[in-house]
Design an enzyme around this catalytic site. Sequence first.
Site, PDB file in Angstrom:
ATOM      1  N   HIS A 122     -13.584 -40.082  16.413  1.00 18.02           N
ATOM      2  CA  HIS A 122     -13.689 -39.927  18.110  1.00 18.02           C
ATOM      3  C   HIS A 122     -14.348 -41.051  17.825  1.00 18.02           C
ATOM      4  CE1 HIS A 122     -16.296 -39.916  21.388  1.00 18.02           C
ATOM      5  NE2 HIS A 122     -15.859 -38.115  21.497  1.00 18.02           N
ATOM      6  N   ASP A 199     -20.217 -38.685  10.358  1.00 20.96           N
ATOM      7  CA  ASP A 199     -20.747 -38.359  11.426  1.00 20.96           C
ATOM      8  C   ASP A 199     -20.487 -36.252  11.763  1.00 20.96           C
ATOM      9  OD1 ASP A 199     -20.081 -37.042  14.206  1.00 20.96           O
ATOM     10  OD2 ASP A 199     -18.430 -38.848  14.593  1.00 20.96           O
ATOM     11  N   GLN A 202     -19.698 -32.876  15.275  1.00 19.68           N
ATOM     12  CA  GLN A 202     -18.818 -31.581  15.058  1.00 19.68           C
ATOM     13  C   GLN A 202     -19.598 -30.913  13.921  1.00 19.68           C
ATOM     14  OE1 GLN A 202     -17.717 -30.692  17.735  1.00 19.68           O
ATOM     15  NE2 GLN A 202     -17.612 -32.262  19.185  1.00 19.68           N
ATOM     16  N   LYS A 225     -25.147 -30.939  21.212  1.00 27.46           N
ATOM     17  CA  LYS A 225     -23.523 -30.280  20.727  1.00 27.46           C
ATOM     18  C   LYS A 225     -24.154 -29.188  19.942  1.00 27.46           C
ATOM     19  CE  LYS A 225     -20.081 -33.428  20.254  1.00 27.46           C
ATOM     20  NZ  LYS A 225     -19.261 -33.545  21.954  1.00 27.46           N
ATOM     21  N   CYS A 363     -11.294 -38.773  22.807  1.00 28.24           N
ATOM     22  CA  CYS A 363     -11.364 -39.174  22.462  1.00 28.24           C
ATOM     23  C   CYS A 363     -10.930 -39.472  21.495  1.00 28.24           C
ATOM     24  CB  CYS A 363     -13.532 -39.349  22.670  1.00 28.24           C
ATOM     25  SG  CYS A 363     -13.448 -39.291  23.751  1.00 28.24           S
TER      26      CYS A 363
HETATM   27  N1  PLP Z   1     -18.007 -37.831  16.924  1.00 27.99           N
HETATM   28  C1  PLP Z   1     -17.786 -36.527  17.441  1.00 27.99           C
HETATM   29  C2  PLP Z   1     -17.044 -36.057  15.780  1.00 27.99           C
HETATM   30  C3  PLP Z   1     -17.940 -36.079  18.293  1.00 27.99           C
HETATM   31  O1  PLP Z   1     -16.874 -35.000  18.885  1.00 27.99           O
HETATM   32  C4  PLP Z   1     -18.268 -36.429  19.358  1.00 27.99           C
HETATM   33  C5  PLP Z   1     -18.732 -36.122  20.617  1.00 27.99           C
HETATM   34  O2  PLP Z   1     -17.655 -35.675  20.774  1.00 27.99           O
HETATM   35  C6  PLP Z   1     -19.115 -37.712  19.169  1.00 27.99           C
HETATM   36  C7  PLP Z   1     -18.894 -37.932  17.989  1.00 27.99           C
HETATM   37  C8  PLP Z   1     -19.690 -39.018  20.755  1.00 27.99           C
HETATM   38  O3  PLP Z   1     -21.252 -37.752  21.058  1.00 27.99           O
HETATM   39  P1  PLP Z   1     -21.780 -37.863  21.954  1.00 27.99           P
HETATM   40  O4  PLP Z   1     -21.036 -38.564  22.973  1.00 27.99           O
HETATM   41  O5  PLP Z   1     -22.549 -36.678  21.924  1.00 27.99           O
HETATM   42  O6  PLP Z   1     -22.308 -39.755  21.478  1.00 27.99           O
END
Ligand code: PLP
Length: 405
Positions: A122, A199, A202, A225, A363
């Site tokens: 992401h 990370d 998900q 999430k 993203c």
């Molecule tokens: N990393 C992953 C794999 C994500 O799916 C997301 C959000 O969709 C993020 C990071 C960023 O999360 P946030 O926007 O809640 O900070």
Amino acid sequence: MTDFEKIRNDFPILSEHIYGKPLVYLDNGATTQKPAAVINAIKEYYESYNSNVHRGVHFLSQKATDAEEAARSGVQRFINAAHSSEIIFTKGTTDAINLLAYSFCKKHMQPGDELIITEMEHHSNIVPWQIACEDRGGSLKVIPLKDDGTLDLAVLEKLISPRTRLIAFTWVSNTLGTVNPVADIISLAHSHNIPVMIDAAQAIQHMAIDVQASDIDFLVFSGHKIYAPTGIGVLYGKHALLSELPPYQGGGSMIKSVSFNETTYADLPFRFEAGTPNIAGIIGLGAAIKYVSEIGINNIAAHEAELLDYAESELKQIPGIRIVGTAPHKAATISFLVGDIHPYDIGELLDKQGVAVRTGHHCCQPIMDRYAIPGTVRASFSFYNNKADVDTFIAALKKAISMLV
Ligand code: PLP
């Protein structure tokens, strides 16, 4: 046996109608809906003990502080961290990665040093590291994707060098659904004395995570999430690793003492929690973790695996469908394209039928470049989805396609 049909009643929003059609919410990868237990915990805080934390001797402040620390302990138990002080509250995954990128690279990165990420990250697990590399004179290396949406780990061996300071990667791809072989990557990294950051944005809502058993150095996730509110998230780090890092932000709560000659910093976790935290969000996160724990994360994983199988087999019967991300081990997220129809057009027509999906690059622009596609339609499932949701989605998709070709 868990009654997932009954559980749907815990989510007030699931009885909403969109354009007169019952809501079918398949955008859980973007954010999850909130159960009454979470909504009520936040309401109760504002109605009966709203107060600042760690600052007052009065009853309300003590109660809010206790609730905040109970939530921290709840997160600690949920991911099996050794100490509650290893749980740092942040605004979310993005905020947690920015914190780590800044503090870790300030401490450990010299000009010429390297970090490794993957092609499936992401943007929030790319850009903070790019900024840190720019500041510190370091560089980023990238583990490439294979055609099926898995990582080419043979390349990782070649990317690791004596200058590698950290490997940061996602447990589950928000776009492809791929579940990465976390244990293999960690053992390779640790055999070279390289720490890892995972990370879990998900992963946290879909599978059991044990940071000690998996020997995870740093882990980040967002509350929203996992059925908690927006604006709250977590950075987990091993105590020894976090305590050697410099603070990210200065202000109240993160200090031991302040004078114009010298300021000393608080111990973990407060050193990384400058300012008044998102108290309602923390309490909501505590309630969400409790709620998910009561259902059981393994029950959730089994139900979602069934939904994924069913949805994929139904989708595959549609002529012209192309599923982007066909890894053998996936979480309940499906990205797809139909012929040369633009994903946005499908998303719009599904929406008009009450079906909420995500369209676009999610993203993850490097993934779109890798597969030379403009974007995908993404259906991402939660435990409150059922086979009837899948049937409605498939019927709506067929109708959309018939209108577009
Ligand atoms: N990393 C992953 C794999 C994500 O799916 C997301 C959000 O969709 C993020 C990071 C960023 O999360 P946030 O926007 O809640 O900070």
